[in-house]
Design a protein around this motif. Structure first.
Motif, short mmCIF file in Angstrom:
data_model
loop_
_atom_site.label_atom_id
_atom_site.label_comp_id
_atom_site.label_asym_id
_atom_site.label_seq_id
_atom_site.Cartn_x
_atom_site.Cartn_y
_atom_site.Cartn_z
N LYS A 277 -1.43 7.92 -13.27
CA LYS A 277 -1.71 8.64 -12.14
C LYS A 277 -3.00 8.36 -11.29
N ASP A 278 -3.89 7.87 -11.82
CA ASP A 278 -5.21 7.44 -10.89
C ASP A 278 -5.02 5.80 -10.57
N LEU A 279 -4.47 4.90 -11.23
CA LEU A 279 -4.38 3.59 -11.01
C LEU A 279 -2.95 3.08 -10.41
N LYS A 280 -2.06 3.95 -10.56
CA LYS A 280 -0.77 3.65 -10.09
C LYS A 280 -0.17 4.51 -8.81
N ILE A 281 -0.01 5.87 -9.22
CA ILE A 281 0.62 6.82 -8.42
C ILE A 281 -0.03 7.21 -7.07
N LYS A 282 -1.39 7.61 -7.61
CA LYS A 282 -2.16 7.89 -6.24
C LYS A 282 -2.46 6.63 -5.33
N PRO A 283 -2.61 5.60 -5.62
CA PRO A 283 -2.55 4.32 -4.70
C PRO A 283 -1.37 4.31 -3.68
N PHE A 284 -0.28 4.56 -4.29
CA PHE A 284 0.87 4.43 -3.86
C PHE A 284 1.02 5.38 -2.92
N GLU A 285 0.73 6.60 -3.29
CA GLU A 285 0.95 7.70 -2.32
C GLU A 285 0.08 7.76 -1.16
N LYS A 286 -1.22 7.30 -1.34
CA LYS A 286 -2.29 7.18 -0.42
C LYS A 286 -1.83 6.13 0.72
#
Length: 279
Positions: free
Chosen positions: A92-101
């Motif tokens: 969630k914090d290291l893969k998905i959130k950076p992508f969505e941001k």
């Protein structure tokens, strides 16, 4: 005025996403696809080496997304509790959130519709975790749409000349060195091939358990217990039995008589994965 469209394809350094990048570059050269990799800073050296080879084949740079904070930062934020299948905070914090941001700030807020290509094969279920709340981010599954299965992925990689990433000799997944989804035989492989990474994982585990974490990296035992010589011998013996059973069950495809070595999925069954990390 033409619609504003962006095409993106996430890479993990694994076989499926790499094969999809190759496939899309050849089957759809008209699409201007941006390839990206979200770097946790804890991947194997072999992952970076393979991504560099893939860049050479594609003829374009892979964009490295920066999570902003590393694994150890988030480990402290979660009170030193290790991630697990139940609490996948690392994904969630290291893969998905950076992508969505990245997608939001550079594309969807600028009026783009973003098509994200994901390497779910035709022989896999469409699993949860792909849907976004952002209506301008649309997931596409070319392998599923075009009937490309695991054998097809191997064929794409072989024909490209890249072959499989080197770590597939002993490990079934890319992503962090200490992924909790690893089989015990893969932890043994990590200890033997990357002892310094194994020691880091062992120290993190000790700190986490000292803080009351209910999880160890490997189910049912700590890495300190797993690395004992007698336990490693037991893990190896169990693995060899599983390999022999998998070989006995394997059906020969007359169109592909040379199927290669039995892989981890065949030995242990279809494994759980985090899509953002391991495809």
């Amino acid at each position: 005025m033409a619609d504003k469209v962006k095409h993106v394809l996430g890479l993990s350094g694994g076989k499926d996403s790499s094969a999809l990048a190759i496939y899309m570059s050849q089957a759809h050269p008209e699409l201007d696809i941006e390839y990206f990799f979200t770097d946790t800073g804890e991947e194997l050296d072999e992952v970076y080496e393979y991504l560099a080879m893939l860049e050479g084949f594609l003829g374009r740079k892979i964009r490295y997304l920066d999570p902003g904070r590393d694994f150890k930062f988030y480990l402290a934020q979660y009170n030193q509790f290790l991630p697990s299948a139940q609490t996948r905070w690392c994904t969630k914090d290291l893969k998905i959130k950076p992508f969505e941001k990245w997608v939001k700030s550079e594309f969807t807020e600028q009026g783009y519709t973003v098509y994200s290509y994901v390497a779910i094969r035709a022989d896999e279920d469409f699993r949860q975790g792909l849907n976004s709340k952002n209506g301008s981010l649309i997931t596409k599954l070319p392998f599923k749409d075009d009937g490309i299965d695991k054998a097809g992925v191997f064929e794409i990689l072989e024909n490209s000349g890249l072959g499989l990433p080197a770590y597939y000799d002993w490990r079934s997944r890319s992503g962090c060195t200490f992924c909790f989804f690893q089989q015990k035989i893969e932890w043994v492989g990590l200890k033997e091939r990357h002892p310094e990474a194994f020691e880091r994982a062992k120290q993190m585990e000790k700190t986490s358990l000292d803080h009351g974490s209910p999880f160890s990296w490997s189910e049912g035992e700590t890495l300190l217990e797993l690395e004992k010589p007698e336990r490693i011998a037991q893990i190896r013996a169990d693995h060899e039995k599983r390999v022999e059973r998998a070989k006995a069950k394997r059906k020969v495809d007359p169109l592909r008589p040379e199927q290669g070595a039995v892989d981890i999925d065949e030995i242990y069954g279809q494994q759980k994965v985090c899509l953002a990390c391991h495809k």
